[in-house]
Each structure stands twice: as structure tokens, then as C-alpha cells.
Design a protein around this motif. Structure first.
Motif, PDB file in Angstrom:
ATOM      1  N   GLU A 192       0.823  -1.197   0.000  1.00 36.71           N
ATOM      2  CA  GLU A 192       0.000   0.000   0.000  1.00 36.71           C
ATOM      3  C   GLU A 192       0.864   1.256   0.000  1.00 36.71           C
ATOM      4  OE1 GLU A 192      -0.336  -2.482   2.001  1.00 36.71           O
ATOM      5  OE2 GLU A 192      -2.346  -3.324   1.699  1.00 36.71           O
ATOM      6  N   GLU A 193       0.383   2.278  -0.699  1.00 38.90           N
ATOM      7  CA  GLU A 193       1.122   3.526  -0.791  1.00 38.90           C
ATOM      8  C   GLU A 193       1.318   4.147   0.579  1.00 38.90           C
ATOM      9  OE1 GLU A 193       0.962   7.782  -3.222  1.00 38.90           O
ATOM     10  OE2 GLU A 193      -0.833   6.545  -3.031  1.00 38.90           O
ATOM     11  N   THR A 194       0.331   3.996   1.480  1.00 33.86           N
ATOM     12  CA  THR A 194       0.439   4.589   2.810  1.00 33.86           C
ATOM     13  C   THR A 194       1.654   4.062   3.549  1.00 33.86           C
ATOM     14  OG1 THR A 194      -1.961   4.878   2.967  1.00 33.86           O
ATOM     15  CG2 THR A 194      -0.707   4.905   5.034  1.00 33.86           C
ATOM     16  N   ASP A 195       1.883   2.746   3.475  1.00 33.47           N
ATOM     17  CA  ASP A 195       3.035   2.162   4.154  1.00 33.47           C
ATOM     18  C   ASP A 195       4.337   2.701   3.588  1.00 33.47           C
ATOM     19  OD1 ASP A 195       1.563   0.394   5.888  1.00 33.47           O
ATOM     20  OD2 ASP A 195       1.119  -0.792   4.123  1.00 33.47           O
ATOM     21  N   ARG A 196       4.388   2.857   2.272  1.00 31.37           N
ATOM     22  CA  ARG A 196       5.598   3.397   1.648  1.00 31.37           C
ATOM     23  C   ARG A 196       5.852   4.824   2.118  1.00 31.37           C
ATOM     24  NH1 ARG A 196       6.422   6.677  -2.546  1.00 31.37           N
ATOM     25  NH2 ARG A 196       4.231   6.615  -3.151  1.00 31.37           N
ATOM     26  N   ILE A 197       4.802   5.634   2.147  1.00 36.16           N
ATOM     27  CA  ILE A 197       4.950   7.028   2.557  1.00 36.16           C
ATOM     28  C   ILE A 197       5.401   7.115   4.006  1.00 36.16           C
ATOM     29  CG2 ILE A 197       3.704   9.178   2.992  1.00 36.16           C
ATOM     30  CD1 ILE A 197       1.985   8.506   0.537  1.00 36.16           C
ATOM     31  N   VAL A 198       4.788   6.306   4.885  1.00 39.89           N
ATOM     32  CA  VAL A 198       5.164   6.334   6.301  1.00 39.89           C
ATOM     33  C   VAL A 198       6.628   5.949   6.468  1.00 39.89           C
ATOM     34  CG1 VAL A 198       4.803   5.250   8.542  1.00 39.89           C
ATOM     35  CG2 VAL A 198       2.844   5.943   7.178  1.00 39.89           C
ATOM     36  N   GLY A 199       7.070   4.921   5.727  1.00 37.92           N
ATOM     37  CA  GLY A 199       8.464   4.514   5.806  1.00 37.92           C
ATOM     38  C   GLY A 199       9.409   5.627   5.413  1.00 37.92           C
ATOM     39  N   LEU A 200       9.100   6.322   4.327  1.00 36.46           N
ATOM     40  CA  LEU A 200       9.941   7.424   3.875  1.00 36.46           C
ATOM     41  C   LEU A 200       9.902   8.586   4.856  1.00 36.46           C
ATOM     42  CD1 LEU A 200       9.118   7.347   0.060  1.00 36.46           C
ATOM     43  CD2 LEU A 200      11.158   6.474   1.199  1.00 36.46           C
ATOM     44  N   GLU A 201       8.719   8.841   5.431  1.00 39.00           N
ATOM     45  CA  GLU A 201       8.605   9.914   6.413  1.00 39.00           C
ATOM     46  C   GLU A 201       9.419   9.611   7.666  1.00 39.00           C
ATOM     47  OE1 GLU A 201       7.316  12.779   6.116  1.00 39.00           O
ATOM     48  OE2 GLU A 201       5.957  12.676   4.423  1.00 39.00           O
ATOM     49  N   MET A 202       9.572   8.343   8.011  1.00 39.90           N
ATOM     50  CA  MET A 202      10.354   7.952   9.182  1.00 39.90           C
ATOM     51  C   MET A 202      11.854   8.076   8.932  1.00 39.90           C
ATOM     52  SD  MET A 202       8.466   7.273  11.730  1.00 39.90           S
ATOM     53  CE  MET A 202       6.739   6.930  12.112  1.00 39.90           C
ATOM     54  N   GLY A 203      12.225   8.352   7.694  1.00 44.52           N
ATOM     55  CA  GLY A 203      13.626   8.578   7.394  1.00 44.52           C
ATOM     56  C   GLY A 203      14.275   7.565   6.488  1.00 44.52           C
ATOM     57  N   ALA A 204      13.497   6.595   5.980  1.00 45.66           N
ATOM     58  CA  ALA A 204      14.083   5.626   5.049  1.00 45.66           C
ATOM     59  C   ALA A 204      14.494   6.332   3.761  1.00 45.66           C
ATOM     60  CB  ALA A 204      13.082   4.515   4.742  1.00 45.66           C
ATOM     61  N   ASP A 205      15.574   5.850   3.169  1.00 40.96           N
ATOM     62  CA  ASP A 205      16.065   6.442   1.923  1.00 40.96           C
ATOM     63  C   ASP A 205      15.416   5.829   0.694  1.00 40.96           C
ATOM     64  OD1 ASP A 205      18.704   8.180   2.655  1.00 40.96           O
ATOM     65  OD2 ASP A 205      18.456   6.512   4.029  1.00 40.96           O
ATOM     66  N   ASP A 206      14.910   4.615   0.835  1.00 35.15           N
ATOM     67  CA  ASP A 206      14.218   3.960  -0.270  1.00 35.15           C
ATOM     68  C   ASP A 206      13.318   2.884   0.319  1.00 35.15           C
ATOM     69  OD1 ASP A 206      13.391   3.347  -2.818  1.00 35.15           O
ATOM     70  OD2 ASP A 206      15.384   2.875  -3.585  1.00 35.15           O
ATOM     71  N   TYR A 207      12.450   2.315  -0.523  1.00 35.09           N
ATOM     72  CA  TYR A 207      11.413   1.391  -0.074  1.00 35.09           C
ATOM     73  C   TYR A 207      11.211   0.349  -1.157  1.00 35.09           C
ATOM     74  CZ  TYR A 207       6.710   0.108   1.627  1.00 35.09           C
ATOM     75  OH  TYR A 207       5.612  -0.552   2.101  1.00 35.09           O
ATOM     76  N   VAL A 208      11.390  -0.936  -0.812  1.00 32.30           N
ATOM     77  CA  VAL A 208      11.251  -2.006  -1.791  1.00 32.30           C
ATOM     78  C   VAL A 208      10.208  -3.006  -1.292  1.00 32.30           C
ATOM     79  CG1 VAL A 208      12.425  -3.840  -3.063  1.00 32.30           C
ATOM     80  CG2 VAL A 208      13.672  -1.746  -2.461  1.00 32.30           C
ATOM     81  N   PRO A 209       9.085  -3.146  -1.996  1.00 29.73           N
ATOM     82  CA  PRO A 209       8.052  -4.098  -1.559  1.00 29.73           C
ATOM     83  C   PRO A 209       8.411  -5.537  -1.920  1.00 29.73           C
ATOM     84  CG  PRO A 209       7.341  -2.980  -3.557  1.00 29.73           C
ATOM     85  CD  PRO A 209       8.649  -2.349  -3.170  1.00 29.73           C
ATOM     86  N   LYS A 210       8.055  -6.461  -1.039  1.00 30.48           N
ATOM     87  CA  LYS A 210       8.200  -7.892  -1.319  1.00 30.48           C
ATOM     88  C   LYS A 210       7.007  -8.363  -2.143  1.00 30.48           C
ATOM     89  CE  LYS A 210      10.643  -8.989   2.997  1.00 30.48           C
ATOM     90  NZ  LYS A 210      10.564  -9.770   4.250  1.00 30.48           N
ATOM     91  N   PRO A 211       7.172  -9.340  -3.008  1.00 36.40           N
ATOM     92  CA  PRO A 211       8.451  -9.987  -3.345  1.00 36.40           C
ATOM     93  C   PRO A 211       9.292  -9.086  -4.243  1.00 36.40           C
ATOM     94  CG  PRO A 211       6.709 -10.881  -4.711  1.00 36.40           C
ATOM     95  CD  PRO A 211       6.034  -9.945  -3.742  1.00 36.40           C
TER      96      PRO A 211
END
Length: 254
Positions: free
Chosen positions: A86-105
Motif C-alpha cells: 500500500e502507498e500509505t506504508d511506503r509514505i510512512v516509511g519514507l517519512e520515518m527517514g528511510a532512503d528507499d522502499y522495496v516491496p516484497k516480493p
């Protein structure tokens, strides 16, 4: 001898840890793999790492919590892994300071490419420039709280920033009175090369000026240098204890 980049993999799936670790080492990286947050902290205390690959769904503290805690202590790059798409999870991860986000698989090849891009981005600062490590930095009448990733206005009120806006402002505040061109800003904030028609940085600068109340016709803080790029045209000073701007409260004396 050139030092080999060392990647810390944090994932509770033993098979993923094993496969990914072997793949990275086969492609010229060092890899250490652990299964939870406690083991992550132990590894970070014991060794030097260049990037953390962090799974979102972990036993104990989840990846978002660990990312937030890690970002408060260090600028080490973080790539989040998650089974959620979900896009929300990606956005939250980036907002927490992650530099990138890769969904499984995901493919190990894709993750390797992402790792290389993030490492290149974090190392592509202009020479002789080093980001400030102070938790709070004052520029003009504003304070950037890097510990909490917040912007505090002249009235002491926290101004919300998106992840992209925070990253861009962090670059400017780290390099005041230094002209940064669009190619540098795209590489530093987005981890990719800019093409000739790329105007994304111009849009982000416009939004950031709006957050700062900076008149785009006669900007006082972020100025345009025609034909070259942008510059934060004010000095930046650390806010020392006793003169700090408390997030959400009154700013310290100026």
C-alpha cells in the motif's frame, strides 16, 4: 586497498537473510544478516556498516520504529523491505527517514541496484562539504530540528514537511551559501540522474519556499542563481542547549 561496502540485513525470514547475503557478497559487497532489532543494535555497536536493509514486519520493535530510532542517532542509509504494497506504508516509511522502499516480493538484482543508487547518492555531496551533525540548526528565523525531522517557525510552531521537502531543506541547511545545481539536488534527494527536461527540483523548491513564507518573486532564504541552481543565502548556526527551539513550543531567544 579499497574498502568493501558493508551491508546490514535485518529480516526475520532466515531464507531471505541467507539468499540475500550470499547474493550481495557474490556481487562484491560484505553482508551481515540478523533477525530482529535487538540483534541489529548489537551489530551496529560491534561493526561499521554503510547501509541497512530493514524489514518492516519484525518481532519486537517493527521496522518503522527501528528506522525512526536509527535516524535519530545516525545518518546511515536505510532501505525498507515490506510485504505490504500500500502507498500509505511506503509514505510512512519514507517519512520515518528511510532512503528507499522495496516491496516484497523483490528480486535480489533489483535490491542490489537500489543499494548502489542510495550509496552513490549519499556520497555525491560536493567535495569539502560535510552535513552538520547538530540536532538543531538555525537559519534566519527558522530552526530545523534534525533529531525529530521537524521545521520550527519564528513563532515556535512546527511546520509540517513531507519527506521530500525535509530532504531538500536538509541539503540546503547542510551547505549554506553554496550554489547547488539541479543535477546535484536531484541526485542527493532522489537518488537518480536528472534528465534535461526534469523540473522536479524546481517544483520542490517552490513548495519549500511556500512552507518558509519565502516570496518567490524576491526570495530571502532560498535564492535562484540564474543558469547555475539554488542557494540558501543565510548563515546556519547550531542551536545549543538552553537556547533550543522545542518542537511545538516557543523558539529560543535569538
Amino acid at each position: 586497498m579499497e574498502r568493501t561496502d558493508h551491508i546490514l540485513i535485518v529480516d526475520d525470514d532466515a531464507e531471505i537473510r541467507s539468499l540475500l547475503g550470499r547474493y550481495l557478497e557474490k556481487n562484491g559487497l560484505r553482508a551481515t544478516a540478523v533477525g530482529d532489532g535487538r540483534a541489529m543494535w548489537q551489530a551496529l555497536d560491534a561493526g561499521v556498516f554503510d547501509l541497512v536493509v530493514l524489514d518492516l514486519m519484525l518481532p519486537g520493535d517493527d521496522g518503522l520504529t527501528l528506522c525512526r530510532m536509527l535516524r535519530a542517532k545516525s545518518d546511515i542509509p536505510v532501505i525498507m523491505l515490506t510485504a505490504r504494497g500500500e502507498e500509505t506504508d511506503r509514505i510512512v516509511g519514507l517519512e520515518m527517514g528511510a532512503d528507499d522502499y522495496v516491496p516484497k516480493p523483490f528480486s535480489a538484482r533489483e535490491l542490489l541496484a537500489r543499494i548502489k543508487v542510495v550509496l552513490r547518492r549519499t556520497r555525491s555531496l560536493p567535495r569539502n562539504l560535510h552535513p552538520e551533525q547538530e540536532p538543531q540548526l538555525r537559519f534566519g528565523d527558522w530552526v530545523l530540528d534534525t533529531a525529530h525531522r521537524q521545521l520550527v517557525g519564528p513563532d515556535g510552531v512546527v511546520v509540517p514537511l513531507s519527506g521530500a521537502e525535509y530532504r531538500l531543506l536538509r541539503i540546503f541547511v547542510s551547505h549554506p551559501n553554496r550554489v547547488l545545481n539541479r543535477d546535484q539536488l536531484v541526485e542527493l534527494t532522489q537518488g537518480r540522474e536528472a534528465d534535461a527536461l526534469d523540473r522536479s527540483i524546481d517544483v520542490q523548491v517552490s513548495r519549500l519556499r511556500h512552507r518558509l513564507g519565502d516570496d518567490p518573486r524576491e526570495p530571502r532564504l532560498i535564492k535562484t542563481v540564474r543558469g547555475e541552481g539554488y542557494v540558501l543565502a543565510v548563515s546556519v548556526q547550531p542551536v545549543h542547549a538552553g537556547n533550543a527551539a522545542a518542537p511545538g513550543g516557543a523558539a529560543g531567544s535569538r
